[in-house]
Write a protein that holds these residues in place. Structure first.
Motif, mmCIF file in Angstrom:
data_model
loop_
_atom_site.group_PDB
_atom_site.id
_atom_site.type_symbol
_atom_site.label_atom_id
_atom_site.label_comp_id
_atom_site.label_asym_id
_atom_site.label_seq_id
_atom_site.Cartn_x
_atom_site.Cartn_y
_atom_site.Cartn_z
ATOM 1 N N ALA A 4 4.707 2.189 -6.820
ATOM 2 C CA ALA A 4 4.103 3.869 -7.617
ATOM 3 C C ALA A 4 3.333 4.246 -6.516
ATOM 4 C CB ALA A 4 2.122 3.655 -8.034
ATOM 5 N N ARG A 5 2.448 3.308 -5.392
ATOM 6 C CA ARG A 5 1.349 3.850 -4.222
ATOM 7 C C ARG A 5 2.034 4.166 -3.314
ATOM 8 N NH1 ARG A 5 -2.968 5.571 -2.046
ATOM 9 N NH2 ARG A 5 -3.690 4.711 -0.596
ATOM 10 N N ARG A 6 3.258 3.468 -2.370
ATOM 11 C CA ARG A 6 4.010 3.795 -1.745
ATOM 12 C C ARG A 6 4.864 5.064 -1.783
ATOM 13 N NH1 ARG A 6 6.757 -0.903 1.537
ATOM 14 N NH2 ARG A 6 5.428 -1.838 2.287
ATOM 15 N N ALA A 7 5.470 5.725 -3.261
ATOM 16 C CA ALA A 7 5.624 7.244 -3.932
ATOM 17 C C ALA A 7 5.078 8.041 -3.452
ATOM 18 C CB ALA A 7 6.433 6.829 -5.390
ATOM 19 N N ARG A 8 3.820 7.706 -3.386
ATOM 20 C CA ARG A 8 2.760 8.885 -3.397
ATOM 21 C C ARG A 8 2.448 9.092 -1.492
ATOM 22 N NH1 ARG A 8 2.239 12.133 -7.195
ATOM 23 N NH2 ARG A 8 -0.106 13.103 -6.159
ATOM 24 N N GLY A 9 3.040 8.420 -1.105
ATOM 25 C CA GLY A 9 2.751 8.721 1.048
ATOM 26 C C GLY A 9 1.654 8.129 0.765
ATOM 27 N N LEU A 50 4.404 -5.403 -8.235
ATOM 28 C CA LEU A 50 4.978 -4.486 -7.622
ATOM 29 C C LEU A 50 5.621 -3.473 -7.863
ATOM 30 C CD1 LEU A 50 7.994 -7.005 -7.485
ATOM 31 C CD2 LEU A 50 6.594 -6.603 -5.635
ATOM 32 N N VAL A 51 5.021 -3.100 -9.570
ATOM 33 C CA VAL A 51 4.439 -1.647 -9.718
ATOM 34 C C VAL A 51 3.775 -0.237 -9.044
ATOM 35 C CG1 VAL A 51 4.280 0.038 -11.495
ATOM 36 C CG2 VAL A 51 5.663 -1.726 -11.785
ATOM 37 N N ARG A 96 4.569 -11.468 -15.505
ATOM 38 C CA ARG A 96 3.255 -10.366 -14.915
ATOM 39 C C ARG A 96 2.705 -9.820 -14.722
ATOM 40 N NH1 ARG A 96 3.881 -9.879 -20.804
ATOM 41 N NH2 ARG A 96 5.035 -11.431 -22.249
ATOM 42 N N MET A 97 2.059 -10.366 -13.375
ATOM 43 C CA MET A 97 0.974 -10.008 -11.987
ATOM 44 C C MET A 97 2.070 -9.819 -11.564
ATOM 45 S SD MET A 97 -2.244 -12.619 -11.470
ATOM 46 C CE MET A 97 -1.615 -14.090 -11.776
ATOM 47 N N ALA A 98 3.303 -10.283 -11.079
ATOM 48 C CA ALA A 98 4.055 -10.487 -9.743
ATOM 49 C C ALA A 98 4.550 -8.541 -10.167
ATOM 50 C CB ALA A 98 5.040 -11.414 -9.691
#
Length: 115
Positions: A110-115, A105-106, A99-101
């Protein structure tokens, strides 16, 4: 990713709820109530994070990171109980790690998708 997170949330709520309130009580083995309650409540957070991911909210990565942190706290509670000699299910340690991993990863996704 949002659909996986939502599915994970629904499954978590159903599984934790079944152990806490229903037919899963006898099948779960040596459970730690803190972990069960954390999983139940975090399951709703999983669904909220999935919605934020789906709509592309800038808050999605922060909620995913908060979920990973809350899971770490539950894992620490589990570890304390295990070290105190409380009978525990080893599969719970594995599940908490997964769950932590997953939520780390999510958060990264999500952070990378935001730029």
């Amino acid at each position: 990713m949002a659909l996986v997170a939502a599915g994970f949330g629904v499954l978590t709520i159903v599984a934790a709820g079944a152990v806490l309130f229903g037919p899963g009580q006898g099948l779960a083995g040596a459970t730690i109530p803190l972990v069960l309650w954390a999983n139940l409540f975090l399951g709703f957070g999983y669904i909220a994070a999935a919605v934020l991911l789906f709509i592309g909210s800038p808050w999605a990565w922060q909620l995913a990171l908060a979920i990973a942190a809350a899971t770490l706290i539950a894992a620490l509670g589990f570890a304390v109980e295990a070290l105190r000699g409380t009978q525990v299910e080893p599969r719970t340690a594995v599940a908490l790690g997964v769950r932590m991993a997953f939520w780390l990863l999510v958060a990264l996704f999500a952070r990378r998708a935001r730029g």
